[in-house]
Design a protein around this motif. Structure first.
Motif, PDB file in Angstrom:
ATOM      1  N   UNK A  23       0.828  -1.207   0.000  1.00  0.00           N
ATOM      2  CA  UNK A  23       0.000   0.000   0.000  1.00  0.00           C
ATOM      3  C   UNK A  23       0.863   1.257   0.000  1.00  0.00           C
ATOM      4  N   UNK A  24       1.942   1.228   0.771  1.00  0.00           N
ATOM      5  CA  UNK A  24       2.848   2.380   0.805  1.00  0.00           C
ATOM      6  C   UNK A  24       3.479   2.627  -0.563  1.00  0.00           C
ATOM      7  N   UNK A  25       3.988   1.550  -1.200  1.00  0.00           N
ATOM      8  CA  UNK A  25       4.628   1.681  -2.506  1.00  0.00           C
ATOM      9  C   UNK A  25       3.633   2.161  -3.554  1.00  0.00           C
ATOM     10  N   UNK A  26       2.404   1.667  -3.469  1.00  0.00           N
ATOM     11  CA  UNK A  26       1.387   2.075  -4.425  1.00  0.00           C
ATOM     12  C   UNK A  26       1.034   3.546  -4.264  1.00  0.00           C
ATOM     13  N   UNK A  27       0.989   4.022  -3.015  1.00  0.00           N
ATOM     14  CA  UNK A  27       0.658   5.429  -2.783  1.00  0.00           C
ATOM     15  C   UNK A  27       1.757   6.365  -3.242  1.00  0.00           C
ATOM     16  N   UNK A  28       3.008   5.885  -3.208  1.00  0.00           N
ATOM     17  CA  UNK A  28       4.144   6.730  -3.590  1.00  0.00           C
ATOM     18  C   UNK A  28       4.432   6.645  -5.085  1.00  0.00           C
ATOM     19  N   UNK A  29       4.422   5.424  -5.626  1.00  0.00           N
ATOM     20  CA  UNK A  29       4.856   5.228  -7.014  1.00  0.00           C
ATOM     21  C   UNK A  29       3.720   4.854  -7.965  1.00  0.00           C
ATOM     22  N   UNK A  30       2.506   4.770  -7.468  1.00  0.00           N
ATOM     23  CA  UNK A  30       1.382   4.464  -8.330  1.00  0.00           C
ATOM     24  C   UNK A  30       1.048   2.996  -8.356  1.00  0.00           C
ATOM     25  N   UNK A  31      -0.102   2.624  -8.916  1.00  0.00           N
ATOM     26  CA  UNK A  31      -0.565   1.230  -8.904  1.00  0.00           C
ATOM     27  C   UNK A  31       0.319   0.276  -9.709  1.00  0.00           C
TER      28      UNK A  31
END
Length: 453
Positions: free
Chosen positions: A61-69
């Motif tokens: 979830x953190x990576x998705x919020x920072x770098x996109x889906x």
């Protein structure tokens, strides 16, 4: 002792000559060295694979919020250009290393080998969606990845042999001495390249009119599957570890010799696990390159870390204590040549017993621990082999705590196996040192008496 002497004699008479021939065989050496070309790239790819699947709550979830889906797909790009095309590196590496030994131009052989390998690999891929079959122009990544390893090896070997044949028969275009060497080598490679390409084209056409369709399917069916069954079984893995330890016991680098045969099999199995892991599917194989290292080589070949610990901190023998101090640090990082040749373990009738037995016991425990679900399977991540035991086990099982536990447990088991043999050998060395000191004192006294006279 007498029994061990008889065993040594049998090994030296019957097993050693065969092992020496295998270890010095040009093609086997070239396969071994050629495979190493892919290892640094696979390790780099594994680092990105780890970051794509870190088992930390909230991490996706953190990576998705920072770098996109699409963060995971993007971070796995390096995996695609390392694992998914490993056969290309192997075709290049094997040809190059054999060319060095055959005294022909390595770079030309590597380039021709790559071309021949791609020629043997079909470009048109049929994809079936429901009842519709779509023909797509492109290379099937499976065939230039782990499934193409055996074809890549055979292509690299045969390419260089054809080039060597052409050079010996003077089937090359020779340029005047005034032509730059790089240009001259390019022209010299034309006829050998043509011979290789014609051979590859002939093979491709032949296989296209057979039920196999292409050579990859043939090699997988005839060679790949039987060897994978052998290398993936407990008996096959057990015997490979046994052979490696027997060879080490006689002073030969057992893992290199055994690896020349088994590494293509284990590497392919490891990559099958990696593909399943990425896809979120059940991991298919217990054995594989990382499994063998986890199960039998932590602390170095022979699982000697416990022995170095005992020697460094508990040895009464001055010689063993000093060797232990020098070897314990490298042993933590799975480097143990100092203790193998410094103690020595090679041809040592006392220490070769645990040196052989310990890896067999730890391999058995790890294999069946994974088989019955107590330990997580290795997931295809290929990390540096110099990582300490718990860290190595943790990473190759995809960050599973059971991997760290088994990495620690196998080292502790090896300690238990080595301890009684360490005590026996330490006592023997203490007696030898005491005898030597007494002889030295006697010599000093005799020299003193002579000087007085």
């Amino acid at each position: 002792m007498a029994a061990m002497d008889r065993l040594n004699n049998i090994l030296e008479k019957h097993f050693l000559p065969i092992a020496m021939k295998i270890s010095s065989q040009t093609h086997i050496q070239s396969v071994r060295d050629g495979l190493t070309l892919s290892m640094p790239l696979l390790i780099v790819g594994s680092i990105f694979l780890i970051f794509g699947f870190l088992p930390i709550p909230g991490y996706p979830e953190f990576m998705s919020s920072v770098f996109g889906p699409l963060w995971k797909a993007r971070i796995l790009y390096p995996v695609q250009v390392t694992f998914d095309i490993m056969a290309l590196f192997i075709a290049i590496g094997v040809a190059y290393r054999l060319a060095e030994r055959r005294k022909v131009d390595p770079l030309s052989c590597a380039a021709i080998s790559l071309t021949a390998f791609l020629l043997l690999t079909p470009f048109n891929i049929a994809h079936k969606y429901s009842d519709i079959v779509l023909n797509v122009k492109g290379i099937d990544l499976d065939l230039i990845g782990s499934k193409g390893i055996f074809v890549a090896i055979l292509t690299g070997l045969s390419t260089t042999e054809i080039v060597k044949f052409a050079v010996e028969k003077n089937l090359v275009i020779k340029m005047p001495d005034s032509v730059p060497p790089a240009v001259s080598k390019s022209f010299s490679a034309i006829i050998p390249a043509m011979l290789v390409i014609l051979s590859g084209l002939t093979l491709r056409i032949i296989f296209e009119v057979t039920p196999f369709d292409h050579i990859h399917n043939f090699i997988i069916a005839i060679i790949g599957k039987p060897l994978t069954i052998l290398g993936g079984s407990f008996i096959g893995t057990f015997l490979a570890v046994l052979a490696a330890q027997l060879l080490w016991s006689m002073g030969l680098h057992g893992p290199n010799i055994v690896g020349s045969v088994m590494t293509p099999i284990w590497l392919g199995m490891m990559d099958q696990n990696r593909i399943a892991f990425q896809a979120g599917e059940a991991i298919p194989n217990i054995s594989g390159s990382t499994f063998v290292f986890l199960a039998s080589k932590l602390g170095g070949s022979g699982m000697t870390l416990g022995l170095t610990f005992f020697m460094a901190f508990f040895a009464k023998s001055k010689q063993l204590k000093e060797i232990g101090k020098m070897s314990f640090g490298p042993g933590i990082f799975n480097i143990n040549e100092p203790i193998i040749f410094g103690t020595p373990i090679v041809m040592n009738p006392i220490l070769i017993i645990p040196f052989i037995v310990a890896p067999l016991v730890t391999t058995t425990i790890t294999y069946f621990g994974m088989k019955f679900g107590f330990i997580a399977l290795t997931n295809g991540i290929n990390v540096p082999w110099t990582l300490p035991a718990p860290i190595y086990g943790f990473l190759v099982t995809g960050g599973h705590i059971s991997g760290a536990v088994i990495g620690t447990v196998v080292v502790l088991i090896s300690c238990v196996i080595y301890y009684p043999f360490f005590k026996i050998y330490d006592a023997q060395k203490v007696k030898e040192e005491w005898s030597f000191e007494q002889e030295a004192k006697k010599d000093e006294e005799e020299i003193g008496e002579f000087e007085t006279i």
